[in-house]
Design a protein around this motif. Structure first.
Motif, mmCIF file in Angstrom:
data_model
loop_
_atom_site.group_PDB
_atom_site.id
_atom_site.type_symbol
_atom_site.label_atom_id
_atom_site.label_comp_id
_atom_site.label_asym_id
_atom_site.label_seq_id
_atom_site.Cartn_x
_atom_site.Cartn_y
_atom_site.Cartn_z
ATOM 1 N N ARG A 104 22.744 105.451 3.090
ATOM 2 C CA ARG A 104 21.650 105.977 2.262
ATOM 3 C C ARG A 104 20.906 104.838 1.581
ATOM 4 N NH1 ARG A 104 22.628 110.947 -1.471
ATOM 5 N NH2 ARG A 104 20.367 110.856 -1.250
ATOM 6 N N LEU A 105 21.665 103.856 1.075
ATOM 7 C CA LEU A 105 21.033 102.690 0.452
ATOM 8 C C LEU A 105 20.235 101.906 1.477
ATOM 9 C CD1 LEU A 105 20.525 100.572 -1.738
ATOM 10 C CD2 LEU A 105 22.772 99.581 -1.185
ATOM 11 N N PHE A 106 20.829 101.661 2.658
ATOM 12 C CA PHE A 106 20.147 100.875 3.672
ATOM 13 C C PHE A 106 18.906 101.594 4.196
ATOM 14 C CE2 PHE A 106 23.015 97.323 5.305
ATOM 15 C CZ PHE A 106 23.570 97.132 4.045
ATOM 16 N N GLY A 107 19.007 102.901 4.379
ATOM 17 C CA GLY A 107 17.840 103.664 4.811
ATOM 18 C C GLY A 107 16.727 103.599 3.781
ATOM 19 N N PHE A 108 17.113 103.711 2.496
ATOM 20 C CA PHE A 108 16.112 103.645 1.432
ATOM 21 C C PHE A 108 15.481 102.261 1.370
ATOM 22 C CE2 PHE A 108 14.649 102.773 -2.851
ATOM 23 C CZ PHE A 108 13.891 103.898 -3.130
ATOM 24 N N LEU A 109 16.303 101.189 1.527
ATOM 25 C CA LEU A 109 15.762 99.832 1.481
ATOM 26 C C LEU A 109 14.804 99.573 2.637
ATOM 27 C CD1 LEU A 109 18.801 97.653 0.349
ATOM 28 C CD2 LEU A 109 16.764 98.269 -0.966
ATOM 29 N N TYR A 110 15.109 100.159 3.795
ATOM 30 C CA TYR A 110 14.163 100.015 4.901
ATOM 31 C C TYR A 110 12.845 100.693 4.561
ATOM 32 C CZ TYR A 110 11.654 100.774 9.178
ATOM 33 O OH TYR A 110 10.645 100.820 10.104
ATOM 34 N N LEU A 111 12.935 101.900 3.999
ATOM 35 C CA LEU A 111 11.723 102.601 3.581
ATOM 36 C C LEU A 111 10.969 101.779 2.545
ATOM 37 C CD1 LEU A 111 9.845 105.052 3.362
ATOM 38 C CD2 LEU A 111 11.460 106.034 1.734
ATOM 39 N N TRP A 112 11.714 101.257 1.563
ATOM 40 C CA TRP A 112 11.100 100.446 0.515
ATOM 41 C C TRP A 112 10.408 99.231 1.121
ATOM 42 C CZ3 TRP A 112 10.197 100.787 -4.615
ATOM 43 C CH2 TRP A 112 9.958 99.613 -5.320
ATOM 44 N N GLN A 113 11.111 98.555 2.051
ATOM 45 C CA GLN A 113 10.541 97.394 2.716
ATOM 46 C C GLN A 113 9.284 97.769 3.493
ATOM 47 O OE1 GLN A 113 12.934 94.693 5.575
ATOM 48 N NE2 GLN A 113 11.748 96.074 6.881
ATOM 49 N N THR A 114 9.324 98.927 4.149
ATOM 50 C CA THR A 114 8.188 99.356 4.959
ATOM 51 C C THR A 114 6.956 99.615 4.109
ATOM 52 O OG1 THR A 114 9.652 100.309 6.615
ATOM 53 C CG2 THR A 114 7.380 101.082 6.613
ATOM 54 N N LEU A 115 7.164 100.127 2.913
ATOM 55 C CA LEU A 115 6.034 100.351 2.014
ATOM 56 C C LEU A 115 5.365 99.040 1.631
ATOM 57 C CD1 LEU A 115 7.503 103.103 -0.357
ATOM 58 C CD2 LEU A 115 6.046 103.409 1.661
ATOM 59 N N ILE A 436 13.834 88.300 -1.604
ATOM 60 C CA ILE A 436 15.065 88.689 -2.314
ATOM 61 C C ILE A 436 14.735 89.586 -3.498
ATOM 62 C CG2 ILE A 436 16.990 87.807 -3.685
ATOM 63 C CD1 ILE A 436 16.965 85.314 -1.893
ATOM 64 N N ALA A 437 13.681 89.214 -4.247
ATOM 65 C CA ALA A 437 13.292 90.017 -5.410
ATOM 66 C C ALA A 437 12.877 91.425 -4.996
ATOM 67 C CB ALA A 437 12.152 89.330 -6.162
ATOM 68 N N ALA A 438 12.164 91.533 -3.870
ATOM 69 C CA ALA A 438 11.729 92.850 -3.396
ATOM 70 C C ALA A 438 12.921 93.737 -3.061
ATOM 71 C CB ALA A 438 10.828 92.697 -2.170
ATOM 72 N N MET A 439 13.939 93.172 -2.396
ATOM 73 C CA MET A 439 15.125 93.957 -2.049
ATOM 74 C C MET A 439 15.949 94.314 -3.276
ATOM 75 S SD MET A 439 14.920 94.616 1.116
ATOM 76 C CE MET A 439 13.140 94.702 0.812
ATOM 77 N N MET A 440 16.032 93.407 -4.251
ATOM 78 C CA MET A 440 16.766 93.706 -5.489
ATOM 79 C C MET A 440 16.079 94.822 -6.265
ATOM 80 S SD MET A 440 17.860 89.868 -6.768
ATOM 81 C CE MET A 440 18.576 90.521 -8.296
ATOM 82 N N LEU A 441 14.747 94.773 -6.308
ATOM 83 C CA LEU A 441 14.011 95.829 -6.992
ATOM 84 C C LEU A 441 14.196 97.157 -6.274
ATOM 85 C CD1 LEU A 441 12.049 96.736 -9.177
ATOM 86 C CD2 LEU A 441 10.152 95.998 -7.704
ATOM 87 N N GLY A 442 14.176 97.139 -4.951
ATOM 88 C CA GLY A 442 14.406 98.359 -4.186
ATOM 89 C C GLY A 442 15.783 98.939 -4.437
ATOM 90 N N THR A 443 16.787 98.066 -4.524
ATOM 91 C CA THR A 443 18.147 98.532 -4.819
ATOM 92 C C THR A 443 18.212 99.178 -6.196
ATOM 93 O OG1 THR A 443 19.078 96.776 -3.430
ATOM 94 C CG2 THR A 443 20.558 97.813 -5.021
ATOM 95 N N ALA A 444 17.528 98.556 -7.171
ATOM 96 C CA ALA A 444 17.518 99.122 -8.524
ATOM 97 C C ALA A 444 16.851 100.499 -8.542
ATOM 98 C CB ALA A 444 16.799 98.168 -9.477
ATOM 99 N N VAL A 445 15.756 100.645 -7.804
ATOM 100 C CA VAL A 445 15.079 101.940 -7.735
ATOM 101 C C VAL A 445 15.993 102.985 -7.093
ATOM 102 C CG1 VAL A 445 13.146 103.195 -6.693
ATOM 103 C CG2 VAL A 445 12.770 100.933 -7.691
ATOM 104 N N PHE A 446 16.673 102.597 -6.003
ATOM 105 C CA PHE A 446 17.597 103.523 -5.335
ATOM 106 C C PHE A 446 18.696 103.978 -6.291
ATOM 107 C CE2 PHE A 446 21.703 104.097 -3.275
ATOM 108 C CZ PHE A 446 21.417 105.136 -2.401
ATOM 109 N N LEU A 447 19.295 103.034 -7.015
ATOM 110 C CA LEU A 447 20.378 103.388 -7.932
ATOM 111 C C LEU A 447 19.878 104.284 -9.061
ATOM 112 C CD1 LEU A 447 22.235 99.942 -8.129
ATOM 113 C CD2 LEU A 447 22.932 101.998 -6.879
ATOM 114 N N GLY A 448 18.644 104.029 -9.517
ATOM 115 C CA GLY A 448 18.083 104.899 -10.553
ATOM 116 C C GLY A 448 17.891 106.324 -10.061
ATOM 117 N N LEU A 449 17.373 106.473 -8.847
ATOM 118 C CA LEU A 449 17.197 107.809 -8.270
ATOM 119 C C LEU A 449 18.540 108.474 -8.005
ATOM 120 C CD1 LEU A 449 14.313 107.078 -5.723
ATOM 121 C CD2 LEU A 449 14.139 108.343 -7.877
ATOM 122 N N ALA A 450 19.517 107.686 -7.529
ATOM 123 C CA ALA A 450 20.837 108.241 -7.243
ATOM 124 C C ALA A 450 21.503 108.743 -8.510
ATOM 125 C CB ALA A 450 21.712 107.185 -6.568
ATOM 126 N N ARG A 451 21.344 108.019 -9.619
ATOM 127 C CA ARG A 451 21.925 108.471 -10.890
ATOM 128 C C ARG A 451 21.300 109.784 -11.337
ATOM 129 N NH1 ARG A 451 24.753 106.659 -15.260
ATOM 130 N NH2 ARG A 451 25.110 104.612 -14.326
#
Length: 460
Positions: A104-115, A436-451
Protein backbone atom coordinates in the motif's frame (compact mmCIF):
# COMPACT_ATOMS: atom_id res chain seq x y z
CA UNK A 1 -13.18 -19.87 -9.66
CA UNK A 2 -14.79 -18.71 -12.92
CA UNK A 3 -14.82 -15.06 -13.92
CA UNK A 4 -18.22 -13.46 -14.66
CA UNK A 5 -18.76 -12.54 -18.28
CA UNK A 6 -19.14 -8.88 -17.39
CA UNK A 7 -15.80 -8.82 -15.57
CA UNK A 8 -13.24 -10.78 -17.60
CA UNK A 9 -9.79 -11.53 -16.27
CA UNK A 10 -6.80 -9.28 -16.94
CA UNK A 11 -5.63 -11.29 -19.92
CA UNK A 12 -8.92 -11.26 -21.81
CA UNK A 13 -10.06 -8.91 -24.55
CA UNK A 14 -13.47 -7.85 -23.24
CA UNK A 15 -14.38 -4.89 -21.00
CA UNK A 16 -11.95 -4.58 -18.10
CA UNK A 17 -13.18 -4.45 -14.46
CA UNK A 18 -12.25 -0.75 -14.25
CA UNK A 19 -14.56 0.07 -17.17
CA UNK A 20 -11.97 0.40 -19.93
CA UNK A 21 -12.04 -1.77 -23.06
CA UNK A 22 -9.21 -3.86 -24.52
CA UNK A 23 -8.88 -2.48 -28.04
CA UNK A 24 -5.16 -1.72 -28.56
CA UNK A 25 -3.38 -4.31 -30.72
CA UNK A 26 0.36 -4.85 -31.29
CA UNK A 27 0.59 -2.07 -33.88
CA UNK A 28 -1.07 0.42 -31.53
CA UNK A 29 0.97 -0.78 -28.54
CA UNK A 30 4.24 -0.56 -30.45
CA UNK A 31 3.42 2.87 -31.85
CA UNK A 32 2.47 4.10 -28.36
CA UNK A 33 5.98 3.15 -27.24
CA UNK A 34 7.74 4.44 -30.34
CA UNK A 35 6.02 7.81 -30.27
CA UNK A 36 6.94 8.18 -26.61
CA UNK A 37 10.56 7.25 -27.35
CA UNK A 38 11.06 9.10 -30.65
CA UNK A 39 10.00 12.52 -29.55
CA UNK A 40 11.97 15.73 -29.26
CA UNK A 41 14.53 14.00 -27.02
CA UNK A 42 17.48 13.05 -29.26
CA UNK A 43 17.06 16.08 -31.48
CA UNK A 44 17.79 18.44 -28.59
CA UNK A 45 19.95 16.27 -26.32
CA UNK A 46 22.69 15.22 -28.76
CA UNK A 47 24.53 18.52 -28.07
CA UNK A 48 24.07 18.03 -24.31
CA UNK A 49 25.62 14.54 -24.45
CA UNK A 50 28.54 15.81 -26.57
CA UNK A 51 29.16 18.63 -24.10
CA UNK A 52 28.93 16.27 -21.11
CA UNK A 53 31.78 14.08 -22.42
CA UNK A 54 33.60 16.69 -24.48
CA UNK A 55 33.63 14.82 -27.77
CA UNK A 56 32.19 12.02 -29.91
CA UNK A 57 32.97 9.49 -27.15
CA UNK A 58 29.50 10.51 -25.96
CA UNK A 59 28.35 7.60 -28.13
CA UNK A 60 29.33 5.41 -25.16
CA UNK A 61 26.51 7.01 -23.18
CA UNK A 62 23.99 6.11 -25.86
CA UNK A 63 25.24 2.51 -26.04
CA UNK A 64 25.35 2.10 -22.26
CA UNK A 65 21.88 3.65 -22.00
CA UNK A 66 20.56 1.20 -24.60
CA UNK A 67 21.99 -1.78 -22.67
CA UNK A 68 20.50 -0.52 -19.40
CA UNK A 69 17.11 0.09 -20.98
CA UNK A 70 17.08 -3.35 -22.60
CA UNK A 71 17.73 -5.02 -19.24
CA UNK A 72 15.09 -2.81 -17.64
CA UNK A 73 12.80 -3.67 -20.55
CA UNK A 74 12.92 -7.32 -19.44
CA UNK A 75 11.70 -6.14 -16.03
CA UNK A 76 8.80 -4.21 -17.54
CA UNK A 77 7.94 -7.03 -19.95
CA UNK A 78 7.67 -9.60 -17.17
CA UNK A 79 5.70 -7.31 -14.86
CA UNK A 80 3.41 -6.11 -17.65
CA UNK A 81 2.70 -9.67 -18.70
CA UNK A 82 2.01 -10.83 -15.14
CA UNK A 83 -0.27 -7.88 -14.25
CA UNK A 84 -1.64 -6.34 -17.47
CA UNK A 85 -3.68 -3.52 -15.96
CA UNK A 86 -3.91 0.20 -16.67
CA UNK A 87 -1.62 2.15 -14.37
CA UNK A 88 1.01 -0.62 -14.59
CA UNK A 89 3.56 -0.01 -11.79
CA UNK A 90 0.85 0.94 -9.30
CA UNK A 91 -0.32 -2.68 -9.46
CA UNK A 92 3.15 -4.22 -9.80
CA UNK A 93 4.37 -2.67 -6.54
CA UNK A 94 1.16 -3.24 -4.59
CA UNK A 95 0.91 -6.91 -5.50
CA UNK A 96 4.61 -7.68 -5.12
CA UNK A 97 5.06 -6.07 -1.71
CA UNK A 98 1.66 -7.07 -0.35
CA UNK A 99 -1.54 -5.08 -1.07
CA UNK A 100 -2.55 -5.10 2.60
CA UNK A 101 0.72 -3.80 4.05
CA UNK A 102 3.95 -2.50 2.54
CA UNK A 103 2.48 -2.70 -0.95
CA UNK A 104 0.00 0.00 0.00
CA UNK A 105 2.86 2.36 0.83
CA UNK A 106 4.75 1.48 -2.35
CA UNK A 107 1.65 1.84 -4.50
CA UNK A 108 0.94 5.23 -2.93
CA UNK A 109 4.56 6.37 -3.42
CA UNK A 110 4.37 5.42 -7.08
CA UNK A 111 1.18 7.45 -7.40
CA UNK A 112 2.82 10.32 -5.52
CA UNK A 113 5.88 10.11 -7.78
CA UNK A 114 3.68 10.03 -10.87
CA UNK A 115 1.93 13.23 -9.84
CA UNK A 116 5.41 14.80 -9.96
CA UNK A 117 7.19 13.10 -12.85
CA UNK A 118 4.15 12.72 -15.10
CA UNK A 119 3.79 16.47 -15.67
CA UNK A 120 7.59 16.85 -15.86
CA UNK A 121 7.82 14.16 -18.54
CA UNK A 122 5.06 15.72 -20.61
CA UNK A 123 6.46 19.21 -20.14
CA UNK A 124 10.00 18.17 -21.12
CA UNK A 125 8.65 17.18 -24.53
CA UNK A 126 6.68 20.37 -25.09
CA UNK A 127 9.44 22.65 -23.75
CA UNK A 128 11.84 20.92 -26.14
CA UNK A 129 9.32 21.45 -28.93
CA UNK A 130 9.13 25.16 -28.13
CA UNK A 131 12.92 25.49 -28.09
CA UNK A 132 13.14 23.76 -31.46
CA UNK A 133 10.45 26.05 -32.83
CA UNK A 134 12.94 28.92 -32.47
CA UNK A 135 14.68 27.58 -35.61
CA UNK A 136 11.56 28.55 -37.55
CA UNK A 137 10.60 31.47 -35.32
CA UNK A 138 13.82 33.13 -34.04
CA UNK A 139 11.89 35.87 -32.22
CA UNK A 140 10.40 33.27 -29.84
CA UNK A 141 12.21 33.66 -26.51
CA UNK A 142 11.67 33.60 -22.76
CA UNK A 143 8.03 33.61 -21.76
CA UNK A 144 7.00 32.97 -25.34
CA UNK A 145 8.73 29.58 -25.25
CA UNK A 146 7.00 28.66 -21.97
CA UNK A 147 3.64 29.85 -23.29
CA UNK A 148 3.95 27.79 -26.48
CA UNK A 149 4.94 24.68 -24.49
CA UNK A 150 2.01 25.12 -22.09
CA UNK A 151 -0.36 25.71 -25.00
CA UNK A 152 0.66 22.39 -26.58
CA UNK A 153 -0.08 20.62 -23.27
CA UNK A 154 -3.57 22.10 -23.19
CA UNK A 155 -4.13 21.35 -26.88
CA UNK A 156 -3.21 17.69 -26.33
CA UNK A 157 -5.59 17.49 -23.39
CA UNK A 158 -8.39 18.52 -25.72
CA UNK A 159 -7.28 16.11 -28.44
CA UNK A 160 -7.34 13.18 -25.98
CA UNK A 161 -10.94 13.97 -25.02
CA UNK A 162 -12.15 11.08 -27.18
CA UNK A 163 -12.31 7.31 -27.68
CA UNK A 164 -8.81 5.79 -27.45
CA UNK A 165 -9.26 4.03 -30.81
CA UNK A 166 -8.94 7.29 -32.72
CA UNK A 167 -5.74 8.07 -30.78
CA UNK A 168 -4.41 4.63 -31.72
CA UNK A 169 -4.97 5.33 -35.42
CA UNK A 170 -3.26 8.71 -35.06
CA UNK A 171 -0.26 7.21 -33.23
CA UNK A 172 0.28 4.55 -35.90
CA UNK A 173 0.20 7.16 -38.69
CA UNK A 174 2.56 9.59 -36.95
CA UNK A 175 4.92 6.73 -35.97
CA UNK A 176 5.38 5.99 -39.67
CA UNK A 177 6.14 9.67 -40.35
CA UNK A 178 8.62 9.91 -37.48
CA UNK A 179 10.52 6.74 -38.39
CA UNK A 180 10.57 7.85 -42.03
CA UNK A 181 12.07 11.20 -41.00
CA UNK A 182 14.76 9.46 -38.91
CA UNK A 183 15.66 7.19 -41.81
CA UNK A 184 15.87 10.19 -44.14
CA UNK A 185 18.28 11.88 -41.73
CA UNK A 186 20.41 8.74 -41.37
CA UNK A 187 20.57 8.03 -45.12
CA UNK A 188 21.42 11.67 -45.84
CA UNK A 189 24.25 11.49 -43.35
CA UNK A 190 25.50 8.18 -44.74
CA UNK A 191 26.00 9.71 -48.19
CA UNK A 192 28.04 12.59 -46.71
CA UNK A 193 29.74 10.66 -43.90
CA UNK A 194 33.32 11.57 -43.01
CA UNK A 195 34.81 9.00 -40.63
CA UNK A 196 37.75 11.23 -39.72
CA UNK A 197 35.34 13.97 -38.64
CA UNK A 198 33.00 11.58 -36.80
CA UNK A 199 35.75 9.95 -34.74
CA UNK A 200 37.99 12.94 -34.08
CA UNK A 201 38.37 12.16 -30.39
CA UNK A 202 40.14 14.75 -28.26
CA UNK A 203 43.29 13.82 -26.37
CA UNK A 204 42.58 11.70 -23.30
CA UNK A 205 38.99 11.08 -24.39
CA UNK A 206 38.90 7.64 -22.77
CA UNK A 207 41.17 8.25 -19.78
CA UNK A 208 39.36 6.80 -16.73
CA UNK A 209 39.41 10.03 -14.74
CA UNK A 210 36.65 11.27 -12.45
CA UNK A 211 35.63 13.73 -15.18
CA UNK A 212 35.25 10.83 -17.63
CA UNK A 213 33.01 8.84 -15.28
CA UNK A 214 30.90 11.87 -14.36
CA UNK A 215 30.54 12.72 -18.04
CA UNK A 216 29.64 9.15 -18.90
CA UNK A 217 27.02 9.15 -16.16
CA UNK A 218 25.52 12.39 -17.52
CA UNK A 219 25.55 11.07 -21.11
CA UNK A 220 23.95 7.78 -19.99
CA UNK A 221 21.25 9.71 -18.12
CA UNK A 222 20.52 11.63 -21.32
CA UNK A 223 20.42 8.38 -23.29
CA UNK A 224 18.01 6.80 -20.79
CA UNK A 225 15.79 9.87 -21.03
CA UNK A 226 15.74 9.64 -24.82
CA UNK A 227 15.07 5.89 -24.83
CA UNK A 228 12.39 6.36 -22.18
CA UNK A 229 8.92 5.38 -23.30
CA UNK A 230 9.43 1.68 -23.97
CA UNK A 231 7.22 1.13 -20.91
CA UNK A 232 4.34 3.31 -22.09
CA UNK A 233 2.24 0.31 -23.14
CA UNK A 234 2.36 -0.93 -19.54
CA UNK A 235 0.45 2.18 -18.44
CA UNK A 236 -2.32 1.16 -20.84
CA UNK A 237 -2.34 -2.53 -19.86
CA UNK A 238 -6.09 -2.66 -19.28
CA UNK A 239 -6.73 -1.44 -22.83
CA UNK A 240 -4.38 -3.87 -24.65
CA UNK A 241 -5.61 -6.95 -26.52
CA UNK A 242 -3.88 -10.27 -25.70
CA UNK A 243 -1.75 -8.37 -23.17
CA UNK A 244 0.41 -11.30 -22.02
CA UNK A 245 1.87 -11.51 -25.53
CA UNK A 246 1.39 -7.96 -26.80
CA UNK A 247 2.98 -6.05 -23.91
CA UNK A 248 6.34 -7.92 -23.86
CA UNK A 249 6.59 -7.81 -27.64
CA UNK A 250 5.89 -4.07 -27.76
CA UNK A 251 8.48 -3.37 -25.04
CA UNK A 252 11.29 -5.56 -26.37
CA UNK A 253 10.86 -4.67 -30.05
CA UNK A 254 10.81 -0.92 -29.44
CA UNK A 255 14.12 -0.71 -27.53
CA UNK A 256 16.58 -2.15 -30.12
CA UNK A 257 14.65 -0.46 -32.94
CA UNK A 258 14.99 2.98 -31.37
CA UNK A 259 18.56 2.33 -30.22
CA UNK A 260 19.54 1.59 -33.83
CA UNK A 261 17.88 4.80 -34.99
CA UNK A 262 19.55 6.91 -32.29
CA UNK A 263 23.05 5.56 -32.88
CA UNK A 264 22.49 6.12 -36.60
CA UNK A 265 21.38 9.70 -35.93
CA UNK A 266 24.45 10.38 -33.82
CA UNK A 267 26.87 8.95 -36.37
CA UNK A 268 25.19 10.79 -39.26
CA UNK A 269 25.42 14.15 -37.50
CA UNK A 270 28.98 13.62 -36.25
CA UNK A 271 30.07 12.60 -39.75
CA UNK A 272 28.86 15.89 -41.23
CA UNK A 273 29.09 18.50 -38.45
CA UNK A 274 32.29 18.85 -36.39
CA UNK A 275 31.43 17.83 -32.82
CA UNK A 276 32.73 21.20 -31.57
CA UNK A 277 30.00 22.87 -33.62
CA UNK A 278 27.32 20.26 -32.91
CA UNK A 279 27.60 20.52 -29.14
CA UNK A 280 26.84 24.27 -29.29
CA UNK A 281 23.88 23.99 -31.66
CA UNK A 282 20.34 24.85 -30.54
CA UNK A 283 18.78 22.85 -33.40
CA UNK A 284 21.47 20.37 -34.31
CA UNK A 285 19.47 18.21 -36.74
CA UNK A 286 18.13 21.23 -38.62
CA UNK A 287 21.67 22.64 -38.82
CA UNK A 288 22.89 19.26 -40.08
CA UNK A 289 20.22 19.02 -42.79
CA UNK A 290 20.81 22.64 -43.74
CA UNK A 291 24.46 21.82 -44.51
CA UNK A 292 23.34 19.05 -46.89
CA UNK A 293 20.15 20.46 -48.46
CA UNK A 294 20.30 24.18 -47.75
CA UNK A 295 17.77 26.22 -45.78
CA UNK A 296 14.78 24.34 -47.20
CA UNK A 297 16.15 21.05 -45.85
CA UNK A 298 16.56 22.54 -42.39
CA UNK A 299 13.00 23.88 -42.41
CA UNK A 300 11.49 20.58 -43.57
CA UNK A 301 13.25 18.51 -40.92
CA UNK A 302 12.42 21.08 -38.24
CA UNK A 303 8.71 20.73 -39.09
CA UNK A 304 8.98 16.93 -38.95
CA UNK A 305 10.69 17.12 -35.55
CA UNK A 306 7.95 19.41 -34.24
CA UNK A 307 5.34 16.87 -35.38
CA UNK A 308 7.26 14.09 -33.62
CA UNK A 309 7.58 16.01 -30.37
CA UNK A 310 3.91 17.00 -30.40
CA UNK A 311 2.80 13.40 -30.95
CA UNK A 312 5.20 12.13 -28.30
CA UNK A 313 3.80 14.53 -25.71
CA UNK A 314 0.30 13.45 -26.71
CA UNK A 315 1.02 9.76 -26.07
CA UNK A 316 2.87 10.46 -22.79
CA UNK A 317 -0.15 12.39 -21.54
CA UNK A 318 -2.38 9.48 -22.59
CA UNK A 319 -0.32 7.02 -20.53
CA UNK A 320 0.17 9.08 -17.39
CA UNK A 321 -3.49 10.11 -17.20
CA UNK A 322 -4.34 6.44 -16.51
CA UNK A 323 -2.28 6.23 -13.30
CA UNK A 324 -4.32 8.43 -10.91
CA UNK A 325 -7.44 7.00 -12.58
CA UNK A 326 -6.59 3.40 -11.75
CA UNK A 327 -5.48 4.37 -8.23
CA UNK A 328 -8.84 6.03 -7.66
CA UNK A 329 -10.63 2.93 -8.98
CA UNK A 330 -8.70 0.94 -6.34
CA UNK A 331 -9.86 3.36 -3.64
CA UNK A 332 -6.34 4.73 -3.07
CA UNK A 333 -6.92 8.24 -4.44
CA UNK A 334 -9.63 10.86 -4.60
CA UNK A 335 -12.85 9.36 -5.97
CA UNK A 336 -13.44 11.97 -8.73
CA UNK A 337 -10.30 10.70 -10.52
CA UNK A 338 -12.12 7.40 -11.19
CA UNK A 339 -14.67 9.08 -13.45
CA UNK A 340 -14.96 7.83 -17.03
CA UNK A 341 -16.51 9.62 -19.96
CA UNK A 342 -19.95 8.03 -20.51
CA UNK A 343 -19.39 7.48 -24.25
CA UNK A 344 -15.63 7.48 -24.87
CA UNK A 345 -14.84 5.45 -21.71
CA UNK A 346 -11.67 7.46 -20.99
CA UNK A 347 -10.66 9.04 -17.64
CA UNK A 348 -11.87 12.62 -17.48
CA UNK A 349 -10.68 14.19 -14.20
CA UNK A 350 -7.32 12.38 -14.37
CA UNK A 351 -6.75 13.62 -17.92
CA UNK A 352 -7.64 17.20 -17.01
CA UNK A 353 -5.32 17.15 -13.98
CA UNK A 354 -2.31 15.81 -15.90
CA UNK A 355 -2.89 18.24 -18.75
CA UNK A 356 -3.10 21.27 -16.46
CA UNK A 357 -0.16 20.19 -14.26
CA UNK A 358 2.05 19.63 -17.31
CA UNK A 359 1.21 23.12 -18.54
CA UNK A 360 2.40 24.56 -15.21
CA UNK A 361 5.59 22.43 -15.31
CA UNK A 362 6.54 24.18 -18.57
CA UNK A 363 7.87 27.02 -16.41
CA UNK A 364 10.86 24.82 -15.41
CA UNK A 365 14.01 24.73 -17.57
CA UNK A 366 14.53 21.75 -19.86
CA UNK A 367 17.79 20.49 -18.30
CA UNK A 368 16.28 20.48 -14.81
CA UNK A 369 13.13 18.74 -16.06
CA UNK A 370 15.20 15.92 -17.60
CA UNK A 371 17.55 15.41 -14.65
CA UNK A 372 14.85 15.56 -11.98
CA UNK A 373 12.62 13.25 -14.00
CA UNK A 374 15.21 10.45 -14.27
CA UNK A 375 16.62 10.75 -10.73
CA UNK A 376 13.21 10.74 -9.01
CA UNK A 377 12.09 7.69 -11.00
CA UNK A 378 15.37 5.87 -10.40
CA UNK A 379 15.53 6.45 -6.64
CA UNK A 380 12.25 4.66 -6.04
CA UNK A 381 10.25 3.13 -8.87
CA UNK A 382 12.90 1.64 -11.15
CA UNK A 383 14.86 0.02 -8.32
CA UNK A 384 11.72 -1.17 -6.51
CA UNK A 385 10.43 -2.86 -9.67
CA UNK A 386 13.55 -5.04 -9.86
CA UNK A 387 12.72 -6.43 -6.43
CA UNK A 388 9.06 -6.70 -7.45
CA UNK A 389 9.97 -9.25 -10.13
CA UNK A 390 11.68 -11.43 -7.52
CA UNK A 391 8.78 -11.18 -5.08
CA UNK A 392 6.13 -11.93 -7.70
CA UNK A 393 8.05 -15.00 -8.84
CA UNK A 394 8.17 -16.25 -5.27
CA UNK A 395 4.41 -15.85 -4.99
CA UNK A 396 4.03 -18.34 -7.87
CA UNK A 397 0.91 -16.63 -9.16
CA UNK A 398 -1.10 -19.01 -11.39
CA UNK A 399 -2.15 -16.19 -13.74
CA UNK A 400 1.51 -15.33 -14.39
CA UNK A 401 2.64 -18.86 -15.23
CA UNK A 402 1.72 -18.46 -18.91
CA UNK A 403 3.22 -14.98 -19.17
CA UNK A 404 6.63 -13.70 -20.24
CA UNK A 405 9.72 -14.69 -18.23
CA UNK A 406 12.96 -12.78 -18.74
CA UNK A 407 15.89 -14.81 -20.08
CA UNK A 408 19.08 -15.30 -18.02
CA UNK A 409 17.25 -14.42 -14.80
CA UNK A 410 18.45 -12.77 -12.54
CA UNK A 411 21.29 -11.26 -14.63
CA UNK A 412 19.11 -8.52 -16.22
CA UNK A 413 17.99 -7.47 -12.74
CA UNK A 414 21.58 -7.16 -11.50
CA UNK A 415 22.67 -5.15 -14.55
CA UNK A 416 19.63 -2.88 -14.20
CA UNK A 417 20.28 -2.16 -10.51
CA UNK A 418 23.97 -1.41 -11.16
CA UNK A 419 22.99 0.91 -14.01
CA UNK A 420 20.49 2.86 -11.94
CA UNK A 421 22.98 3.22 -9.06
CA UNK A 422 25.60 4.51 -11.51
CA UNK A 423 23.23 7.15 -12.89
CA UNK A 424 22.17 8.35 -9.44
CA UNK A 425 25.75 8.34 -8.15
CA UNK A 426 26.92 10.62 -10.97
CA UNK A 427 23.94 13.03 -10.76
CA UNK A 428 23.95 16.52 -9.28
CA UNK A 429 23.41 16.50 -5.48
CA UNK A 430 20.47 18.91 -5.74
CA UNK A 431 18.52 16.45 -7.88
CA UNK A 432 19.35 13.53 -5.58
CA UNK A 433 18.30 15.48 -2.49
CA UNK A 434 15.16 16.66 -4.27
CA UNK A 435 14.23 13.08 -5.14
CA UNK A 436 14.82 11.88 -1.57
CA UNK A 437 12.82 14.80 -0.17
CA UNK A 438 9.93 14.06 -2.54
CA UNK A 439 9.75 10.42 -1.42
CA UNK A 440 10.01 11.36 2.28
CA UNK A 441 7.18 13.85 1.87
CA UNK A 442 5.10 11.23 0.08
CA UNK A 443 5.71 8.76 2.90
CA UNK A 444 4.62 11.37 5.45
CA UNK A 445 1.42 12.05 3.49
CA UNK A 446 0.70 8.30 3.27
CA UNK A 447 1.18 7.85 7.02
CA UNK A 448 -1.06 10.82 7.74
CA UNK A 449 -3.85 9.39 5.58
CA UNK A 450 -3.35 5.92 7.06
CA UNK A 451 -3.70 7.29 10.60
CA UNK A 452 -6.93 9.06 9.68
CA UNK A 453 -8.33 5.87 8.10
CA UNK A 454 -6.96 3.60 10.88
CA UNK A 455 -5.40 1.44 8.12
CA UNK A 456 -1.95 -0.17 7.91
CA UNK A 457 0.28 0.50 9.79
CA UNK A 458 -2.23 1.98 12.23
CA UNK A 459 -4.89 -0.76 12.31
CA UNK A 460 -6.84 -1.06 15.50
Amino acid sequence: MTVPAALPGPGSDGPHPDGTIRQIGLAGALSANLLNMIGIGPFITIPLALAAMGGPQALLGWLLGALLCLCDGFVWAELGSALPRSGGPFHYLREAFGPAKLGRLFGFLYLWQTLLIGPMSIASGTVGLAHYATFLWPALTGWGIAALAAGVCLLNTGLLWRDVRSVQRLSVAVSAIVIGACLWIIVSGAFHFDAARAFSFPAGAFSPTSAFWMGLGAATLIGVYDYGGYNNVCMLGGEVREPRRTIPRAVLISIPLVATLYVGLNLSILGVLPWQQAMKSQAVVADFMQVIYGHAGGVIVAVLILIASWASALVVLLGYSRVPFTAAVEGEFFAPFARLHPRGRFPTVALLFMGAASAVACLVSLDNLIAALIVVQTLFQYTAQCFAVVLLRRQKRPDAASGFRMPLYPLPLVVTLIGWLFIVGTSRPIHILGGIAAMMLGTAVFLGLARRRASWPFER
